[in-house]
Design an enzyme around this catalytic site. Structure first.
Site, mmCIF file in Angstrom:
data_model
loop_
_atom_site.group_PDB
_atom_site.id
_atom_site.type_symbol
_atom_site.label_atom_id
_atom_site.label_comp_id
_atom_site.label_asym_id
_atom_site.label_seq_id
_atom_site.Cartn_x
_atom_site.Cartn_y
_atom_site.Cartn_z
ATOM 1 N N GLU A 84 -7.778 32.995 25.562
ATOM 2 C CA GLU A 84 -8.800 32.254 26.302
ATOM 3 C C GLU A 84 -8.212 31.696 27.601
ATOM 4 O OE1 GLU A 84 -12.140 30.357 23.925
ATOM 5 O OE2 GLU A 84 -11.024 28.621 24.607
ATOM 6 N N GLU A 97 -8.017 34.454 29.951
ATOM 7 C CA GLU A 97 -9.372 34.805 30.398
ATOM 8 C C GLU A 97 -9.825 33.834 31.490
ATOM 9 O OE1 GLU A 97 -12.307 34.725 27.290
ATOM 10 O OE2 GLU A 97 -13.894 35.485 28.595
ATOM 11 N N CYS A 102 -15.075 28.753 20.146
ATOM 12 C CA CYS A 102 -14.463 28.597 18.811
ATOM 13 C C CYS A 102 -15.419 28.060 17.768
ATOM 14 C CB CYS A 102 -13.301 27.624 18.841
ATOM 15 S SG CYS A 102 -12.367 27.643 20.313
ATOM 16 N N SER A 151 -16.663 32.326 26.757
ATOM 17 C CA SER A 151 -15.458 33.124 26.622
ATOM 18 C C SER A 151 -15.754 34.240 25.624
ATOM 19 C CB SER A 151 -14.326 32.239 26.088
ATOM 20 O OG SER A 151 -13.350 33.046 25.462
ATOM 21 N N LYS A 165 -19.138 28.408 9.720
ATOM 22 C CA LYS A 165 -18.128 29.466 9.604
ATOM 23 C C LYS A 165 -18.539 30.501 8.555
ATOM 24 C CE LYS A 165 -14.893 28.240 12.561
ATOM 25 N NZ LYS A 165 -14.586 29.120 13.693
ATOM 26 N N GLU A 204 -20.733 32.702 10.480
ATOM 27 C CA GLU A 204 -19.954 33.482 11.440
ATOM 28 C C GLU A 204 -19.266 34.670 10.751
ATOM 29 O OE1 GLU A 204 -16.266 31.721 12.863
ATOM 30 O OE2 GLU A 204 -16.623 32.468 14.882
ATOM 31 N N GLU A 245 -20.899 42.029 13.655
ATOM 32 C CA GLU A 245 -19.858 42.517 14.574
ATOM 33 C C GLU A 245 -18.467 42.036 14.192
ATOM 34 O OE1 GLU A 245 -22.367 40.557 15.153
ATOM 35 O OE2 GLU A 245 -22.038 39.103 16.743
ATOM 36 N N CYS A 274 -14.125 19.398 14.895
ATOM 37 C CA CYS A 274 -14.048 19.908 13.523
ATOM 38 C C CYS A 274 -13.700 18.821 12.501
ATOM 39 C CB CYS A 274 -13.008 21.017 13.428
ATOM 40 S SG CYS A 274 -13.339 22.331 14.602
#
Lengths: 421, 167, 582
Positions: free
Chosen positions: C280, C283, C300, C320, C359, C362, C367, C504
């Protein structure tokens, strides 16, 4: 019918409520013209003298309410006309809205001028939507003729009236809930504080008055308080529009002086009980009011005399019930009403009504359990002590007063007899 | 779910969307007028209710969360989230109409329509609901059909006479 | 502020003006019963359990919503008060599914505790529950209306904190409910699965979808090589479940417990947090130097991803392209790891322990596949891990400390602070500064981006370049930054967004009762872990460097792109009304 009077209702039938010209031809807007030459303090003084108790049901002194509203600091204040009369057996505001909408507008302008408000809101119940065009027209014509809006009759005072529609919710008759509804939300009551007089509609200081209260204000400003005060009793001066219905021959909205006995109201005005039946019970002030047995008919219709019997004037509903109705069926009907109308927000009202309904259903069907009545009473008391708003607090008035006055209909004859000795 | 397609809207035609736009504009897209706006929109939707896609459309147009619109629709008795009918028949079920005897009215309407409360006839023409007091106690027993009030409905004939106007 | 003197149960209390009775009572060690009250939320006063007797008042008064006044006398324990409180509790209970033994909140339920306190043994009420059907069709959360007590804490979290506006109260009276619009299942709404609703629910009406059985099965399957990664925020919260002081750092005990549970290898997500910074950070440098959409926003937090993919899908270019540390780990676990461990990649079963319910969602994204396999096979929240440890009869507090395994066992302080809001930003700045300037950082701590303020900003001077950055946590705060971007008024180059308040450490999968006070303690613990580590910059992680050298090549290289980056796309949750308005 000679026992009725016409002060609040004096214009009924005298003009075409769809035409401001017609209204002006009978001296319309003279109350506003007069009020705008007076000071706010003078109007409040007059209102206090008239001793009008709020006609929505809470019976709060209007003069005091206006004085408080006037003293709350704020450049921008709001007057709300509560036209959400939702108590069963209450239709007296309908009579004003449909027969004299311009006087209501006058009352609102006077209230706005007195407390220093710039905007007024009429919250009209959905059930009266057929009256919407009439009221819309009354507002528009008043604006067009300069009696409403900017710089009213060149006095420099500006006041705008907005018409809002309810959508079928009894709880919106409660001030803060009504405000939530006008703000475009579901009608659930607000936490107090802040109080709506300081922080109400759109966070502005807000005065909420009932239709009849505002109409009375216009009447006594126009004619002076003397005529109004020539009626009634020392404790309950003036007049009141009642909604008389049920098992009477001539149901209707009538203006009466305070102090007539219930008997006079039912028999002389109402023409007596239909089909030769016997009076069994009365419910005063709508579903949130208590019920009383036939024995109370000699009680004068005043705040103070009714209070002695544990009853209220409330909204002015007088429901006459004869011996064809079982008390338990009556109670069930009221309970069904509250099951429909609780907003559901607080536990006592939502769950209390749910549980009490189950118990009442068992009584209706004759399959009650030994503890049922005690349980119902216990939770009815929890509701009246702990509910979030007035709806939950008063929802069980009918049940509790029914148990008190008609113990035999709940299978309690012996207990009641014992208690007497 | 395929929400990105427009074919799936069903009720929400281009014409209806334009009508809704007009209504919203009439109220200056003022979110405080949501209750009135929804009542008016419901009035122009066949079967007198507010389906999800219409609520979502209003949500986007007025920038009000859909959940809030749903809260309002589900809260108020005059708004419906389920299809009703061309004619919404509301029988007053309040204590006054009970006391004055509305059983004839109830039975006659049920007989004429063959449905129970909160139901619509198979042809989608009539919807029946029992409502609390709408302030017609002086002419009770009473009912409303699409908002119009009818009273003194004590006999079968009086009920049929009213109903005949809506056949 | 003025002080007010009142009496509660005849005890004198002096509190500042504006204190509620409920809070004043806490001062003299009186816990007035309550369900809808939550210290971090607005006053609701709808459960009415906190009613008390105020002298001079005919009716009882709700302690949570009534403010003290001079000379007030409150009684919290009279017969009337107790009878009424008990009655209200009975009313709640009568419409609550009392299947307590099978409830995830058994033993950790506020209603259960109150019933115990009031010694509810029998009631005369009919207790048939009237509720909406169960909503359990998404991977993250289960909503069970039959257990809902209508306290509205979840509505507050969803509407006021997260401003996602999925949950609302609806209908009225006995039909009053908490639900998404038109009673849609959560996955068909804008729900981001952050789980903040579950985190504040006093009962078991909204809970994480429990995947512990799945993980037990994998552990017991001899053919499977079960590896586990643990997110940075878990080690400062897991101790709560074992009654350790809030903010205890339990890394060593946690690893020991995982080993006892039977995981074959125990790895640290801090490692892939460092890897995320490598990707990141580069990037960002690329977008800054070679052009690209700015501000760039971190990716994230899967709750945040669900949010932007749902409601702000027109701003996706700002994200990102990095996968989250969880998924980077997952990708490596199905590619690099089987190679170096000499295990068939089909036999590797990858578990994550996360502070997060999103999560779970996710991990199931189509994908998130590497070598034809899901990168992460099962995600457990901190709460589920605690349950597994309890279930295995492990005396967590008494465990000897253990260490993470290689090759994903080393995490720097930069990886550790991912667990707190501002952490990713700080970690990225530590690396970006040194990579761009080639010089050592003068001071490592970017304190401006730390703490619990909703939006934090900072300007960092990197050589002669002024880098303006911002950090938001809680989606309500994120919205503010997104609106700036929409208007073209965003002054920032880089933005960190975490869906949950506090980051988190305040995740929707953390032990229940993660109040603001608790989050502050966890945050302190996270920064202590960072301070105590010898390595505090991601680009100094020796195993990360080795990974690039031996396998990935370079940051943003071909292999990295294949494994560590992804395409974020619209969730297609919005109606497309454009056809109608042409």
């Amino acid at each position: 019918m000679s026992k009725t009077v016409s002060i609040i209702t004096e214009n009924f039938g005298k003009y075409d409520p769809g035409s401001i010209d017609s209204y002006l031809s009978i001296g319309g807007f003279s109350a506003v013209k007069k009020a705008l030459t007076m000071s706010s303090a003078e109007i409040i003084e007059m209102t206090k003298k008239a001793a009008v108790k709020g006609r929505g049901g809470a019976a709060y002194d209007t003069g005091r309410k206006w004085a408080q509203a006037a003293s709350v600091p704020g450049e921008d204040k709001v007057v709300i006309c509560n036209a959400d009369e939702g108590e069963p057996c209450t239709f007296k505001d309908r009579s004003i809205l449909s027969k004299d909408p311009f006087r209501l507008i006058e009352g609102m302008i006077i209230a706005g001028y007195t407390v220093g408000a710039k905007n007024g809101y009429i919250y009209l119940r959905e059930e009266y939507r057929h009256l919407r065009p009439l009221i819309r027209n009354a507002i528009d014509e008043s604006v067009a003729k300069g009696y409403l809006g900017e710089n009213i009759i060149n006095t420099g005072f500006s006041f705008h009236i907005h018409l809002y529609s309810g959508a079928g919710a009894y709880v919106c008759g409660e001030g803060s809930t009504l405000i939530e509804s006008i703000e475009g939300k579901s009608g659930r009551p607000r936490i107090k504080p802040p109080f709506i007089k300081e922080c109400g509609l759109f966070q502005l200081p807000t005065l909420v008055n009932n239709v009849e209260t505002l109409a009375i204000a216009a009447a006594f400003i126009q004619h002076g308080v003397e005529e109004y005060l020539s009626h009634g009793t020392a404790g309950s001066p003036g007049t009141k529009i009642i909604s008389l219905a049920g098992n009477v021959k001539n149901p209707g909205a009538y203006e009466i002086p305070f102090g007539l006995t219930l008997k006079e109201i039912i028999y002389d005005i109402g023409g007596g009980i239909t089909d030769g039946h016997e009076l069994k019970l009365l419910q005063l002030g709508g579903a949130s009011g208590k019920i009383g047995p036939a024995a109370i008919v000699n009680t004068p219709y005043t705040y103070e005399d009714l209070a002695k019997e544990g009853l209220v004037v409330g909204s002015g509903g007088i429901l006459v019930v004869d011996d064809r109705t079982r008390v338990i069926d009556f109670v069930k009907s009221i309970q069904d009403f509250f099951i429909h109308e609780s907003c559901g927000k607080c536990t006592p009202c939502r769950e209390g009504n749910r549980q009490i309904s189950k118990i009442i259903d068992r009584f209706v069907e004759g399959r009650q359990q030994p503890d049922d009545l005690q349980t119902a009473e216990r939770f009815a008391n929890i509701m009246s002590n702990c509910a979030f708003c007035g709806l939950g607090e008063t929802a069980q008035s009918t049940l509790l007063s029914a148990i008190k006055h008609f113990p035999e209909e709940f299978g309690l004859t012996e207990v009641a007899e014992n208690e007497k000795h | 779910m395929n929400r990105t397609k427009t074919e799936g809207f069903g009720i929400l035609t281009r014409e209806l969307a334009q009508e809704i736009d007009k209504t919203i504009n009439l109220y200056q897209s003022n979110s405080t007028k949501l209750v009135g706006i929804l009542l008016d929109i419901q009035g122009i939707i066949p079967k007198q209710y507010i389906p999800r896609e219409v609520a979502a459309y209003v949500s986007e147009k007025m920038n009000i969360p859909l959940s809030k619109i749903y809260d309002v629709i589900s809260f108020y008795a005059a708004l419906s989230d389920v299809p009703r009918a061309d004619y919404v028949i509301q029988l007053c079920d309040s204590v006054v109409c009970k006391v004055t005897g509305n059983t004839t009215l109830r039975d006659t309407i049920s007989q004429l329509l063959g449905i129970k409360e909160q139901e619509s006839t198979p042809d989608g023409k009539y919807w029946l609901e029992y409502t609390p007091c709408f302030g017609a106690c002086d002419i009770s027993p009473a009912m409303r059909i699409n908002g119009k009030v009818f009273g003194h409905l004590t006999s079968q004939d009086s009920v049929k006479a009213v109903f005949d106007q809506y056949r | 502020m003025k002080n007010i003197k009142i009496k509660i149960d005849n005890i004198d209390v002096i509190v500042p003006e504006g204190t509620t009775i409920l809070e004043a009572a806490k001062k003299v060690k009186i816990n007035i019963p309550h369900l809808c009250y939550h210290p971090d939320q607005a006053i609701k006063a709808n459960c009415r359990l906190c009613v008390v007797d105020v002298s001079g008042s005919k009716k009882l008064t709700a302690a949570c919503s009534s403010f003290v006044y001079e000379g007030m006398e409150v009684h919290t324990n009279t017969k009337k008060v107790r009878d009424m409180q008990k009655g209200i509790l009975e009313l709640i209970l009568a419409n609550h599914d009392q299947d307590c033994l099978k409830c995830l909140r058994n033993g950790n339920c506020e209603l259960q505790a109150l019933c115990q306190r009031f010694n509810i043994s029998k009631t005369n009420l009919e207790d048939t529950v009237d509720a909406l059907p169960l909503d359990d069709t998404n991977p993250s959360l289960i909503r069970d209306s039959a257990k809902c007590v209508k306290c509205n804490r979840c509505v507050d979290a969803c509407q006021k904190v997260q401003e996602v506006h999925v949950l609302t109260h609806s209908h009225r009276s006995v039909h009053y409910n908490i639900t998404p619009a038109y009673e849609m299942p959560l996955e068909q709404t804008f729900c981001v699965f952050c789980g903040q609703c579950a985190a504040v629910c006093p009962v078991g009406a909204i809970v994480e979808k429990d995947d512990t059985a799945k993980v037990w099965d994998a552990i017991y399957d001899p053919k499977k090589h079960v590896i586990v990664q643990v997110a940075p925020a878990v080690r400062v919260a897991l101790g709560d479940a074992f009654n350790l002081p809030k903010g205890s750092i339990v890394t060593g005990k946690m690893v020991a417990a995982l080993r006892r549970l039977g995981f074959d290898k125990i790895f640290d997500t801090n490692f892939t947090a460092d890897l995320t910074i490598m990707e990141e950070g580069n990037e960002l440098i690329q977008r800054l130097t070679k052009g690209g959409t700015l501000p760039m926003i971190t990716s994230c937090s899967p709750g945040w991803i669900n949010f932007i993919e749902g409601r702000y899908d027109h701003l996706l270019d700002h994200l990102s392209s990095c996968k989250s540390p969880q998924q980077m780990f997952g990708a490596l676990s199905k590619s690099y790891y089987p190679e170096i461990a000499g295990i068939g990649s089909k036999n590797v079963y990858t578990v994550s322990i996360m502070p997060c319910t999103a999560k779970k969602y996710e991990a199931q994204r189509p994908e998130m596949i590497t070598n034809g396999m899901p990168e992460v096979d099962a995600v457990l929240t901190t709460r589920e891990l605690a349950r597994m440890i309890q279930s295995a009869g492990i005396d967590f507090v008494g465990l000897e400390e253990d260490q993470f395994d290689n090759p994903f066992g080393i995490g720097t302080g930069a990886g550790a602070i991912f667990g707190a809001t501002g952490g990713v930003m700080e970690a990225a700045l530590r690396t970006a500064y040194e990579v761009i300037t080639g010089k050592g950082l003068p001071g490592l701590n970017f304190t401006e981006v730390r703490g619990l303020s909703g939006i934090k900003e900072s300007t960092v001077l990197i050589d002669d370049m002024e880098l303006k950055v911002a950090v938001a946590h809680g989606l309500g705060n994120a919205k503010i930054l997104l609106k700036q971007i929409e208007k073209g008024e965003s002054p920032y180059a880089f933005i960190e967004i975490m869906a949950c308040p506090g980051g988190c450490i305040g995740g929707g999968g953390q032990p229940i009762k993660s109040t603001r006070e608790v989050k502050e303690k966890r945050m302190e613990a996270i920064y202590k872990i960072d301070e105590d580590l010898p390595l505090r910059k991601s680009h100094k992680n020796p195993d990360v460097l080795k990974l690039y050298e031996n396998y990935l090549g370079e940051p943003l290289g071909h292999k990295s792109h294949q494994l560590l980056h992804t395409h974020y796309h619209s969730r297609g949750m919005k109606y497309n009304f454009s056809e109608l308005t042409k």
